[in-house]
Design a protein around this motif. Structure first.
Motif, PDB file in Angstrom:
ATOM      1  N   ILE A 249      -9.353  -4.510   8.631  1.00 21.22           N
ATOM      2  CA  ILE A 249      -9.171  -5.449   8.946  1.00 21.22           C
ATOM      3  C   ILE A 249     -10.273  -6.546  10.114  1.00 21.22           C
ATOM      4  O   ILE A 249      -9.904  -6.812  10.218  1.00 21.22           O
TER       5      ILE A 249
ATOM      6  N   LEU B 257      -6.229   3.426  -4.317  1.00 27.69           N
ATOM      7  CA  LEU B 257      -5.550   1.746  -4.420  1.00 27.69           C
ATOM      8  C   LEU B 257      -4.680   2.277  -2.422  1.00 27.69           C
ATOM      9  O   LEU B 257      -4.921   1.016  -1.989  1.00 27.69           O
ATOM     10  N   GLY B 258      -3.450   2.866  -2.610  1.00 27.33           N
ATOM     11  CA  GLY B 258      -2.244   2.923  -1.428  1.00 27.33           C
ATOM     12  C   GLY B 258      -3.021   3.071  -0.793  1.00 27.33           C
ATOM     13  O   GLY B 258      -2.675   2.356   0.514  1.00 27.33           O
ATOM     14  N   PHE B 259      -2.879   4.491  -0.401  1.00 25.71           N
ATOM     15  CA  PHE B 259      -3.921   5.115   0.339  1.00 25.71           C
ATOM     16  C   PHE B 259      -4.619   4.884   1.144  1.00 25.71           C
ATOM     17  O   PHE B 259      -5.066   4.445   2.396  1.00 25.71           O
TER      18      PHE B 259
ATOM     19  N   TRP C 274     -14.651  -3.720   5.327  1.00 24.41           N
ATOM     20  CA  TRP C 274     -13.813  -2.989   4.328  1.00 24.41           C
ATOM     21  C   TRP C 274     -12.247  -3.920   3.860  1.00 24.41           C
ATOM     22  O   TRP C 274     -12.202  -5.479   5.265  1.00 24.41           O
ATOM     23  N   THR C 275     -12.521  -3.902   3.036  1.00 21.64           N
ATOM     24  CA  THR C 275     -10.983  -5.055   2.433  1.00 21.64           C
ATOM     25  C   THR C 275     -10.407  -4.245   2.091  1.00 21.64           C
ATOM     26  O   THR C 275     -11.195  -3.428   0.617  1.00 21.64           O
ATOM     27  N   GLU C 276      -8.895  -4.175   1.539  1.00 24.01           N
ATOM     28  CA  GLU C 276      -8.486  -3.695   0.020  1.00 24.01           C
ATOM     29  C   GLU C 276      -8.936  -4.133  -1.820  1.00 24.01           C
ATOM     30  O   GLU C 276      -8.947  -4.923  -1.769  1.00 24.01           O
TER      31      GLU C 276
ATOM     32  N   GLN D 140       2.417   1.798  -3.665  1.00 21.23           N
ATOM     33  CA  GLN D 140       1.186   2.582  -4.755  1.00 21.23           C
ATOM     34  C   GLN D 140       1.485   4.166  -4.161  1.00 21.23           C
ATOM     35  O   GLN D 140       1.715   4.391  -5.368  1.00 21.23           O
ATOM     36  N   ALA D 141       1.774   4.158  -2.825  1.00 16.77           N
ATOM     37  CA  ALA D 141       0.792   5.559  -2.975  1.00 16.77           C
ATOM     38  C   ALA D 141       2.284   6.562  -2.879  1.00 16.77           C
ATOM     39  O   ALA D 141       2.285   7.537  -3.227  1.00 16.77           O
TER      40      ALA D 141
ATOM     41  N   GLY E 197      -4.618  -7.783   3.474  1.00 15.72           N
ATOM     42  CA  GLY E 197      -6.117  -7.124   3.589  1.00 15.72           C
ATOM     43  C   GLY E 197      -6.830  -7.564   2.935  1.00 15.72           C
ATOM     44  O   GLY E 197      -7.639  -7.580   3.495  1.00 15.72           O
TER      45      GLY E 197
ATOM     46  N   ALA F 141       0.636  -1.306  -0.193  1.00 14.91           N
ATOM     47  CA  ALA F 141       0.161  -0.329  -0.179  1.00 14.91           C
ATOM     48  C   ALA F 141       1.000   1.370   0.335  1.00 14.91           C
ATOM     49  O   ALA F 141       0.562   2.119  -1.247  1.00 14.91           O
ATOM     50  N   ALA F 142       1.561   1.448   0.840  1.00 14.38           N
ATOM     51  CA  ALA F 142       2.417   2.295   0.355  1.00 14.38           C
ATOM     52  C   ALA F 142       3.271   2.386  -0.468  1.00 14.38           C
ATOM     53  O   ALA F 142       4.024   3.630  -0.695  1.00 14.38           O
TER      54      ALA F 142
ATOM     55  N   ALA G 214      -5.747   1.560   1.504  1.00 11.37           N
ATOM     56  CA  ALA G 214      -5.299   0.724   2.352  1.00 11.37           C
ATOM     57  C   ALA G 214      -4.237   0.489   3.716  1.00 11.37           C
ATOM     58  O   ALA G 214      -4.474  -0.440   4.016  1.00 11.37           O
ATOM     59  N   LEU G 215      -3.720   1.435   3.707  1.00 16.17           N
ATOM     60  CA  LEU G 215      -2.776   1.991   4.680  1.00 16.17           C
ATOM     61  C   LEU G 215      -3.253   2.736   5.433  1.00 16.17           C
ATOM     62  O   LEU G 215      -3.100   1.994   6.478  1.00 16.17           O
TER      63      LEU G 215
ATOM     64  N   GLN H  33      -5.306  -0.963   7.374  1.00 18.54           N
ATOM     65  CA  GLN H  33      -4.791  -2.418   7.822  1.00 18.54           C
ATOM     66  C   GLN H  33      -5.422  -2.377   9.692  1.00 18.54           C
ATOM     67  O   GLN H  33      -5.465  -3.371   9.550  1.00 18.54           O
TER      68      GLN H  33
ATOM     69  N   PRO I 252      -3.258  -9.379  -1.226  1.00 19.09           N
ATOM     70  CA  PRO I 252      -3.352  -8.211  -0.356  1.00 19.09           C
ATOM     71  C   PRO I 252      -3.449  -8.992   1.011  1.00 19.09           C
ATOM     72  O   PRO I 252      -4.360  -9.855   1.095  1.00 19.09           O
TER      73      PRO I 252
ATOM     74  N   PHE J 103     -12.362 -13.134  -5.170  1.00 23.30           N
ATOM     75  CA  PHE J 103     -12.644 -12.046  -4.887  1.00 23.30           C
ATOM     76  C   PHE J 103     -13.098 -10.857  -4.990  1.00 23.30           C
ATOM     77  O   PHE J 103     -12.417  -9.974  -5.852  1.00 23.30           O
TER      78      PHE J 103
END
Lengths: 361, 358, 296
Positions: C115, C104-106, C203-205, A332-333, B39, A329-330, C108-109, C112, B37, B193
């Motif tokens: 979940i 998408l990245g932000f 919530w899931t990524e 990608q950001a 997650g 995730a980091a 998911a951060l 965390q 992922p 998923f």
């Protein structure tokens, strides 16, 4: 108050300087993010940008991998850039990439286990043709019914994905694979394989094709009448009309070429690095290539560099996950930030910041 | 040439590292490659839970790393090579699609041990492992057969691959044994998923009269829908009690921790060897969440007895007589399915409605 | 096969639920595009809204506050896009795609620690439909009314059709477009939160899994008309739900074709609509995707 004043001509100096400034800015902003996440920012930045190229332990492996990762991006982005210049919006290169791979692999698998030098060239043709045909759907619909090509090309990505799953599960499934999904591995079928041409360079036919595409696009845009027409159609459709440019031809050429190149990229990928048609074969190259095209300012050489830079952040990002435990995730950001800065700094090429009283904006 | 040199150097360096390991001076480095992922609260999440268990078990004497959302194919091969080059001793590749990449990289790094999940290709330094989830499905099939009142069980399936088909067969077989009128409605969502689509599929099944939902996809969406609709369901991959406090009857939990700890220990002891593991309920790789009180005591006892019999090896979920869907004989009276046929299962058993796509 | 088992009223209710996320995101994007801006970052804003709304709802225990948080989160992210494209004049297509990657990245951060957490449940009104389904329809109605009958709508359209002329008339092009972008971000955020708080809810990524792209396609499908967004979203959502119902009912159509049907039918309907030449279907705002600089 700072305002922007348009330069009379785009600045040469700034066009070279802005990418460097953007990378530095990303390092600072990204470093802060990594620091907040409790990782050593200097180490993280070094691993992402430096280690894939110069680490003594594995750079000699990851450097050639840059070419492997960048080749499909560059190949697709070159095709897209022609359309984007002409105002033809092919957003569905991902679908054309998948269909190219399916068609190419199908031809190769049809010959299995015959060995002949003719098989790989036939696959290349089939891959290119498959991508071309898939792109012709939005092209012809646009010409015949003026249907918006953004929508058609984008939705066809999802149709292609379904086809891919279906192919991996049935028609192209490996009969010796014990019922598991996925085709035979083309890497293990010499006549159909797209191997590394010179050991240790990462260069397979897809890399060669990407370089040829860069040169071809450069000549087309700089010297050829068609290249001029493409640019004119994008800059001023009315002027293009009066200059006798046939819009239908431009649509067919732009979508056709981008589909063809995306199809080729898919074929080289499936016969080489990926090896087989599987449910998850599509990996967003078609969408990432759109970013690459614009980062490269739609210029062939720029696209080449942008493709390599994107590839570097992918490979460096994997290393950072591996060595520092930085979550994807980091990464990608971080990639997003890099793109933001690159796009933001671009303004300095065409505009000059001026300090002074602002006009009414 | 250059690549070869560096690879040789790296393998030599690794040889040294392994030698140092035997004295117990160096940390064992264990890598994990995930297809999704961490997650996702499903497949990759559970593998990562296994990794965390390894860390807890061995503390400072192991170092674990992971790379998530690695696409199958070229990217997987690169990540694996980089893991091998950066001194990993043991690497778990946790998706079927990594099979060829694992084999390729393993051939270049004979001193690094690889563990590939759900595949069938092995080498001296490549083991394979998988879970007999169908054992769990037999138990939930039994419960479903007893619990359904409409005699319709809704089944949300991902892709028509042997793993999924085996699950449908196992669940159906045991539901139908206790309830001959039971019918399975299978909906294929063509995704592992996709929470929104899974939710829609669950709704569609409920609208068609299903009062028990089973899923072979990863998200908790079907469980939540079942809870809202006031019907019952079975959790998948993780205990989904949180999402369906009333709906969840039990859940099939992927528990990789015991296996991962075993294999890491084997590497540390120097006793690791290539093998093919297909474990089920017995060693705890397939775990059942506590059965809900909604299930009548006698059914609960039967289900627990069945799980115990499977664990003890007294009962195999695929014991004949079983016919294929077309009525042809598959297993004779008392005959037990062999692992080869199970691994590549691509047919429905008699009584399952519908056709396998393609 | 038992088609009678498909109850049309229940089917309509579930298609309304299934369509709401793309409907919300699409109506927001429509306003953005009407102002002459093409923001391809819908997916990124949706997923950011999904996690912001989820986090807010979990922390406060209130789904309503969650939706407000989602709108704010989506709007905040879209302001990055606004700053880059409106002030720094960056390319809109590339910036939008970068926004998706970043979002998408932000998300998911931030996500965390969420979940496996269950969000507070929201009340349903009728037929299992919740308030947000009607809020979505309401936003469409208001957007239609504002665009058609109000001065604000007129100005917005003017900016989208000819920014130089609008500028000459004294309208603040950059400001108007920034507001439109923020509105689009807020709507996308609501759409994302609808997924994470009501439709899934969890919530899931990467949980939006492409819904943002479908929303973009719906705007084009609707040829930039608000009510057609509703039509497009219901058509798409309806076919998705229907194909699953057909499967559940055991209809003997190969699953692959059923899975493709929402995309194919949307294309076919659009072709039929755009083939009608009398209506000059080219409703695209003239300035779509073009940067505006005051000195031009």
């Amino acid at each position: 108050m700072i305002r922007l004043e348009k330069r009379k001509q785009p600045s040469q100096v700034w066009s070279y300087l802005t990418p460097i400034l953007a990378v530095i800015a990303t390092m600072i902003a990204g470093g802060i993010m990594f620091w907040i996440l409790g990782k050593n920012p200097f180490e993280a930045i070094r691993i992402i940008f430096w280690d894939p190229l110069f680490n003594t332990q594995f750079a000699s492996y990851s450097r050639p991998q840059l070419l492997v990762k960048a080749a499909p991006l560059i190949l697709i982005a070159i095709g897209l850039s022609l359309g984007f210049r002409a105002g033809v919006w092919n957003i569905g290169a991902e679908g054309q990439y998948v269909i190219g791979a399916i068609c190419g692999a199908a031809v190769g698998l049809a010959f299995y286990p015959m060995e002949s030098f003719i098989i790989f060239p036939l696959m290349v043709l089939a891959g290119a043709f498959g991508g071309f045909l898939w792109a012709m759907i939005p092209a012809l619909l646009k010409i015949a019914f003026r249907t918006n090509e953004i929508l058609v090309s984008l939705l066809l990505v999802y149709v292609a994905d379904q086809l891919l799953a279906s192919m991996a599960l049935s028609t192209l499934r490996n009969p010796d694979g014990g019922g598991f999904p996925g085709s035979r591995n083309l890497q293990q079928y010499p006549s159909a394989a797209n191997p590394e041409l010179i050991a240790g360079t990462g260069a397979h036919w897809g890399v060669v094709a990407a370089l040829i595409a860069v040169i071809f696009a450069y000549i087309l845009l700089a010297k050829h009448k068609l290249g001029f027409q493409i640019k004119l159609a994008g800059q001023s459709p009315r002027a293009a009309h009066f200059a006798g440019v046939n819009t239908s031809v431009i649509i067919v050429v732009c979508l056709g070429l981008s589909g063809l190149l995306a199809g080729l990229a898919g074929l080289f990928e499936v016969a080489g690095p990926a090896g087989q048609i599987s449910i998850d074969f599509a990996s967003n190259y078609g969408f990432t290539a759109i970013i690459v095209a614009f980062l490269g300012r739609l210029h062939p050489v720029g696209i080449l560099l942008a493709g390599l830079l994107m590839a570097l952040t992918y490979i460096g990002g994997e290393l950072a996950q591996l060595m520092l435990g930085i979550p994807l995730a980091a990464i990608q950001a971080f990639q997003g930030m890099l793109l933001f800065f690159l796009l933001a700094m671009d303004v300095l090429t065409d505009y000059r910041p001026v300090i002074g009283k602002a006009k009414v904006v | 040439m250059q690549l070869k040199t560096i690879l040789t150097t790296a393998t030599m360096a690794l040889g040294l590292a392994t030698a140092a390991l035997a004295d117990g001076h160096e940390k064992t480095k264990v890598g994990f490659v995930y297809v999704g992922p961490v997650g996702d609260f499903g497949w990759s999440y559970e593998h990562n839970e296994g990794r965390l268990a390894v860390m807890e078990e061995f503390g400072d004497s192991v170092e674990t790393t992971f790379v998530e959302s690695v696409p199958e194919g070229a990217d997987a091969e690169r990540v694996l090579t980089q893991m091998a080059l950066s001194g990993h001793d043991l690497i778990f590749t946790t998706s079927f699609g990594y099979m060829d990449a694992t084999m390729n990289v393993a051939a270049k790094f004979p001193d690094v041990k690889f563990e590939h999940a759900t595949g069938y290709k092995r080498a001296d330094n490549v083991s394979t492992y998988g879970a007999r989830f169908y054992e769990g499905r037999a138990v939930i099939g039994h419960i479903a057969g007893k619990m359904t009142e409409t005699n319709k069980v809704g089944y949300i399936a991902s892709y028509p691959i042997p793993e999924v088909i085996r699950g449908i067969n196992s669940a159906y077989l045991h539901a139908q044994k206790v309830n001959p009128d039971v019918e399975f409605n299978v909906v294929w969502v063509y995704s592992w998923f996709d929470p929104a689509k899974e939710a829609d599929a669950a709704k569609a099944l409920i609208e068609q009269g299903a009062d028990v939902i089973m899923q072979h996809t990863d998200s908790t969406a079907p469980m939540t829908i079942a809870e809202e609709a006031g019907i019952v369901a079975f959790g998948q991959a993780s205990d989904m009690k949180n999402f369906g406090p009333n709906a969840q009857l039990t859940a099939i939990i992927d528990n990789w921790a015991p296996y991962y700890i075993d294999r890491v220990r084997a590497v540390k002891d120097g006793t690791w060897s290539s093998m093919d593991t297909w474990d089920g309920i017995a060693p705890g790789m397939v775990e059942l969440a506590p059965i809900s009180d909604k299930v009548p005591a006698d059914v609960k006892a039967e289900a627990e007895a069945m799980a115990a019999a499977i664990a003890a090896g007294d009962y195999h979920p695929f014991t004949g007589p079983i016919n294929k869907q077309d009525g042809s004989a598959w297993l004779a009276e008392g005959e037990v399915a062999d692992d080869g046929t199970l691994a590549g299962m691509n047919f429905y058993i008699e009584g399952v409605q519908g056709e396998i796509p393609n | 096969m038992d088609l009678s088992a498909i109850n049309p009223i229940v089917l309509i209710a579930s298609l309304m639920v299934a369509s709401t996320p793309i409907l919300l995101a699409a109506i927001g994007e429509l306003v953005v595009e009407k102002s002459g801006v093409l923001n391809l970052g819908v997916e990124g804003m949706m997923i950011t809204g999904a996690i912001c709304g989820f986090a807010m709802a979990v922390e406060t225990g209130s789904p309503a506050l969650g939706f407000i948080g989602a709108a704010l989160g989506g709007a905040a992210l879209s302001l990055i896009f606004a700053f880059l494209t409106q002030v720094l004049l960056s390319n809109q297509v590339a910036t939008g795609l970068a926004l998706t990657l970043f979002g998408l990245g932000f998300s998911a951060l931030i996500g965390q620690s969420y979940i496996g957490v269950k969000p507070p449940t929201s009340a349903t009104l009728i037929l299992g439909l919740d308030a947000m389904v009607f809020v979505g329809i309401g936003i469409i109605a208001v957007t239609w009314w504002v665009l058609k009958y109000t001065r604000v709508g007129l100005i917005l359209r003017a900016v989208g059709e000819n920014h130089d002329a609008a500028h000459a008339l004294g309208y603040k092009v950059v400001l108007i477009r920034t507001a439109a972008i923020a509105f689009g971000g807020a709507c996308a955020g609501l759409g994302g939160a609808y997924l994470s708080l009501i439709r899934v809810p969890q919530w899931t990524e990467g949980m939006t899994s492409g819904a943002g792209w479908i929303a973009l396609a719906i705007v084009v499908f609707a040829s930039w008309k608000p009510w057609r967004v509703l039509l497009g979203a219901y058509l798409f959502g309806g076919i998705t739900v229907l194909q699953l119902n057909l499967q559940a009912a055991g209809v003997k159509i190969p699953v692959e074709y059923l899975s493709m049907s929402p995309y194919l039918i949307t294309i076919i309907v659009l072709v039929i609509m755009s083939a009608d030449r009398t209506r000059t279907a080219l409703n695209a705002p003239a300035m779509l995707g073009r940067s505006f600089h005051a000195s031009n």
